[in-house]
Scaffold this motif. Structure first.
Motif, mmCIF file in Angstrom:
data_model
loop_
_atom_site.group_PDB
_atom_site.id
_atom_site.type_symbol
_atom_site.label_atom_id
_atom_site.label_comp_id
_atom_site.label_asym_id
_atom_site.label_seq_id
_atom_site.Cartn_x
_atom_site.Cartn_y
_atom_site.Cartn_z
ATOM 1 N N LEU A 33 -96.806 -55.971 22.451
ATOM 2 C CA LEU A 33 -97.317 -55.673 23.791
ATOM 3 C C LEU A 33 -97.838 -54.239 23.881
ATOM 4 O O LEU A 33 -98.903 -53.987 24.459
ATOM 5 C CB LEU A 33 -96.220 -55.907 24.831
ATOM 6 C CG LEU A 33 -95.844 -57.370 25.070
ATOM 7 C CD1 LEU A 33 -94.499 -57.463 25.793
ATOM 8 C CD2 LEU A 33 -96.934 -58.082 25.858
ATOM 9 N N LYS A 71 -97.857 -55.371 31.281
ATOM 10 C CA LYS A 71 -97.443 -55.549 29.884
ATOM 11 C C LYS A 71 -96.444 -54.470 29.461
ATOM 12 O O LYS A 71 -95.541 -54.741 28.674
ATOM 13 C CB LYS A 71 -98.660 -55.541 28.961
ATOM 14 C CG LYS A 71 -99.473 -56.799 29.094
ATOM 15 C CD LYS A 71 -100.624 -56.850 28.132
ATOM 16 C CE LYS A 71 -101.379 -58.145 28.356
ATOM 17 N NZ LYS A 71 -102.220 -58.504 27.264
ATOM 18 N N GLU A 122 -101.204 -53.897 22.244
ATOM 19 C CA GLU A 122 -102.276 -54.397 23.112
ATOM 20 C C GLU A 122 -102.695 -53.317 24.110
ATOM 21 O O GLU A 122 -103.894 -53.095 24.324
ATOM 22 C CB GLU A 122 -101.811 -55.629 23.884
ATOM 23 C CG GLU A 122 -101.753 -56.904 23.093
ATOM 24 C CD GLU A 122 -101.342 -58.076 23.969
ATOM 25 O OE1 GLU A 122 -101.970 -58.283 25.023
ATOM 26 O OE2 GLU A 122 -100.382 -58.775 23.598
ATOM 27 N N ASP A 164 -103.059 -54.691 34.408
ATOM 28 C CA ASP A 164 -102.582 -55.522 33.299
ATOM 29 C C ASP A 164 -101.741 -54.705 32.324
ATOM 30 O O ASP A 164 -100.717 -55.177 31.826
ATOM 31 C CB ASP A 164 -103.762 -56.146 32.555
ATOM 32 C CG ASP A 164 -104.571 -57.095 33.426
ATOM 33 O OD1 ASP A 164 -104.001 -57.695 34.361
ATOM 34 O OD2 ASP A 164 -105.782 -57.222 33.168
#
Length: 144
Positions: A28, A9, A31, A5
């Motif tokens: 992004l 991203k 995160e 993931d």
């Protein structure tokens, strides 16, 4: 966050950055940073985004961390460019490759000086503790 993931991203952040959508790219990257704190391959693009968004003080903090922790030459050059011009300059190049786990395993967790979301939580906890101590003192002194 799973490495797969994070890699996805990171690619989206890279595309957003090259398209001039710096706030989107930064979001992004932040995160990813929450899942893999202290990763130089995330910190440096974050610094680039912050500088593009005229948040140069925050970008400089990341450049300093990168220089101190990783002896990151590009971060030192980027810092010099920011300090010399007050801006990031023309830089729409792609991000470096994301390598997860390489830095995190050998690096102490870094409290991110550029992240703002935890500040109110800290203030609320400290305020609650202080209020509790004052209330306990009042009860002990005046109710006994």
């Amino acid at each position: 966050m799973k490495p797969k993931d994070a890699t996805f991203k990171f690619k989206l952040a890279d595309e957003s950055y090259r398209a001039g959508r710096f706030a989107e790219a930064l979001s992004l990257l932040e995160e990813i940073d929450r899942g893999f704190p202290g990763n130089r391959n995330v910190m440096f693009p974050r610094a680039r985004c912050l500088a593009k968004l005229d948040r140069t003080d925050e970008a400089l903090v990341l450049c300093n961390l990168l220089s101190e922790l990783y002896d990151h030459g590009k971060a030192r050059e980027f810092k010099a460019r920011i300090m010399g011009t007050g801006a990031a300059g023309e830089d729409n190049g792609a991000f470096e490759t994301l390598q997860l786990g390489q830095d995190f395993a050998d690096t102490p967790v870094i409290l991110n000086a550029t992240r703002r979301d935890g500040a109110w939580t800290t203030v609320a906890v400290v305020t609650l503790i202080v209020a509790s101590v004052i209330l306990a003192g009042y009860v002990v002194l005046f109710r006994s």
